[in-house]
Design a protein around this motif. Sequence first.
Motif, PDB file in Angstrom:
ATOM      1  N   VAL A 106     -38.931  44.193 -85.036  1.00 28.67           N
ATOM      2  CA  VAL A 106     -38.632  43.275 -83.932  1.00 28.67           C
ATOM      3  C   VAL A 106     -39.314  43.734 -82.644  1.00 28.67           C
ATOM      4  CG1 VAL A 106     -36.746  42.308 -82.552  1.00 28.67           C
ATOM      5  CG2 VAL A 106     -36.479  42.540 -85.022  1.00 28.67           C
ATOM      6  N   LEU A 107     -39.529  45.043 -82.532  1.00 23.92           N
ATOM      7  CA  LEU A 107     -40.145  45.591 -81.313  1.00 23.92           C
ATOM      8  C   LEU A 107     -41.649  45.334 -81.216  1.00 23.92           C
ATOM      9  CD1 LEU A 107     -38.317  49.042 -81.048  1.00 23.92           C
ATOM     10  CD2 LEU A 107     -38.208  47.167 -79.386  1.00 23.92           C
ATOM     11  N   ILE A 108     -42.296  45.052 -82.350  1.00 29.80           N
ATOM     12  CA  ILE A 108     -43.765  44.961 -82.357  1.00 29.80           C
ATOM     13  C   ILE A 108     -44.336  44.035 -81.271  1.00 29.80           C
ATOM     14  CG2 ILE A 108     -45.795  44.243 -83.701  1.00 29.80           C
ATOM     15  CD1 ILE A 108     -44.299  45.211 -86.205  1.00 29.80           C
ATOM     16  N   PRO A 109     -43.873  42.781 -81.182  1.00 31.25           N
ATOM     17  CA  PRO A 109     -44.491  41.892 -80.181  1.00 31.25           C
ATOM     18  C   PRO A 109     -44.355  42.428 -78.758  1.00 31.25           C
ATOM     19  CG  PRO A 109     -43.083  40.649 -81.671  1.00 31.25           C
ATOM     20  CD  PRO A 109     -42.826  42.094 -81.949  1.00 31.25           C
ATOM     21  N   ALA A 110     -43.230  43.077 -78.461  1.00 30.94           N
ATOM     22  CA  ALA A 110     -43.023  43.610 -77.106  1.00 30.94           C
ATOM     23  C   ALA A 110     -43.983  44.759 -76.841  1.00 30.94           C
ATOM     24  CB  ALA A 110     -41.580  44.073 -76.947  1.00 30.94           C
ATOM     25  N   GLN A 111     -44.193  45.591 -77.861  1.00 31.26           N
ATOM     26  CA  GLN A 111     -45.120  46.708 -77.701  1.00 31.26           C
ATOM     27  C   GLN A 111     -46.530  46.197 -77.455  1.00 31.26           C
ATOM     28  OE1 GLN A 111     -44.139  48.642 -81.363  1.00 31.26           O
ATOM     29  NE2 GLN A 111     -42.691  50.047 -80.398  1.00 31.26           N
ATOM     30  N   LEU A 112     -46.923  45.170 -78.228  1.00 34.89           N
ATOM     31  CA  LEU A 112     -48.267  44.608 -78.054  1.00 34.89           C
ATOM     32  C   LEU A 112     -48.418  43.988 -76.670  1.00 34.89           C
ATOM     33  CD1 LEU A 112     -48.751  42.936 -81.550  1.00 34.89           C
ATOM     34  CD2 LEU A 112     -49.857  45.000 -80.692  1.00 34.89           C
ATOM     35  N   ALA A 113     -47.329  43.465 -76.139  1.00 35.30           N
ATOM     36  CA  ALA A 113     -47.382  42.817 -74.826  1.00 35.30           C
ATOM     37  C   ALA A 113     -47.208  43.814 -73.681  1.00 35.30           C
ATOM     38  CB  ALA A 113     -46.311  41.734 -74.742  1.00 35.30           C
ATOM     39  N   GLY A 114     -46.967  45.077 -74.017  1.00 31.86           N
ATOM     40  CA  GLY A 114     -46.854  46.109 -72.994  1.00 31.86           C
ATOM     41  C   GLY A 114     -45.524  46.139 -72.266  1.00 31.86           C
ATOM     42  N   MET A 115     -44.480  45.609 -72.878  1.00 31.29           N
ATOM     43  CA  MET A 115     -43.140  45.672 -72.271  1.00 31.29           C
ATOM     44  C   MET A 115     -42.676  47.134 -72.292  1.00 31.29           C
ATOM     45  SD  MET A 115     -39.667  43.618 -73.499  1.00 31.29           S
ATOM     46  CE  MET A 115     -40.424  42.032 -73.779  1.00 31.29           C
ATOM     47  N   SER A 116     -41.925  47.547 -71.275  1.00 33.04           N
ATOM     48  CA  SER A 116     -41.462  48.933 -71.237  1.00 33.04           C
ATOM     49  C   SER A 116     -40.543  49.187 -72.431  1.00 33.04           C
ATOM     50  CB  SER A 116     -40.723  49.214 -69.938  1.00 33.04           C
ATOM     51  OG  SER A 116     -39.393  48.750 -70.032  1.00 33.04           O
ATOM     52  N   LYS A 117     -40.540  50.447 -72.898  1.00 35.01           N
ATOM     53  CA  LYS A 117     -39.786  50.784 -74.109  1.00 35.01           C
ATOM     54  C   LYS A 117     -38.307  50.446 -73.981  1.00 35.01           C
ATOM     55  CE  LYS A 117     -42.278  54.252 -76.721  1.00 35.01           C
ATOM     56  NZ  LYS A 117     -42.639  55.666 -76.826  1.00 35.01           N
ATOM     57  N   GLY A 118     -37.736  50.832 -72.820  1.00 39.44           N
ATOM     58  CA  GLY A 118     -36.313  50.609 -72.616  1.00 39.44           C
ATOM     59  C   GLY A 118     -35.966  49.136 -72.630  1.00 39.44           C
TER      60      GLY A 118
END
Length: 248
Positions: A106-118
């Motif tokens: 579920v985290l993949i798209p956020a990581q690709l978009a550069g969203m902060s980890k927290g």
Amino acid sequence: MTNAPMIDLRGTTKKYDDGPPALAGVTLSVAAGECVAILGHSGSGKSTLLNLIAGLDKPSSGTVTVDGTRVDQLGEAGSAKYRRASIGMIFQFFNLLDDLTVLDNVLIPAQLAGMSKGEARRRAVELLGTLGIDRHAKAYPQRLSGGERQRVAVARALMNSPALLLADEPTGALDSSSAEDVRRLLLDLNADGQTILLVTHDVQLAATTAHRIIELVDGAVARDVVTSGRDAAVAVRTTLTRPAGEVR
Ligand SMILES: Nc1ncnc2c1ncn2[C@@H]1O[C@H](COP(=O)(O)OP(=O)(O)O)[C@@H](O)[C@H]1O
Ligand SMILES: [Mg+2]
């Protein structure tokens, strides 16, 4: 946002090397907040249409505009960025990564978009909770039932708050009770304002999920009906019934 349509196709044609065009001059417009089903038998051009809208492929002629972006004019990087920012996709076979936990998928798209980890983690956990699968956050997809896996895929698709959710036969691999869960989930999301394009060959799923049905035959729009509401599914089914074999 303005009154501009969420999806706008003008004379959109897709030809492959040989044979008739996969899409033949499709013009259609979908407003924000709609839940539209694209219905048609195998080979009618549904996936081609979805791929053009997702910027995964380019039309041979005509235009594809989504949320104000001329998707057909994007280069490779622009198109990847557009997909990350604006599009969520769910598929018949979930397309989860089996080596990653549910949470990491579920985290993949956020990581690709550069969203902060927290922030990403907070949002992922919240989505898993909303979808009723938070207890599986640390499990691997293969441990889950089909219905649960599709919920994970939905959470992943919603991670970046996409303007548009594209669903390609999302209940096609599910038993009837899980399929009903996913159908209700799509209804809930649409009730919350999510624009949804649902691709299916299943007339009943289309009629009970979408409030508008666009039918493709040989790559062209053969029918575009606003149904009288999803509650009137039976009436819709009657108008859509065609000779055996034409539409499954
Ligand atoms: N990459 C491709 N190369 C050649 N022909 C293709 C390709 N993709 C799809 N087609 C053809 O385009 C038509 C529409 O396919 P598709 O959009 O996958 O239909 P559907 O999703 O409705 O089953 C079919 O005749 C198919 O064979
Ligand atoms: Mg297809």
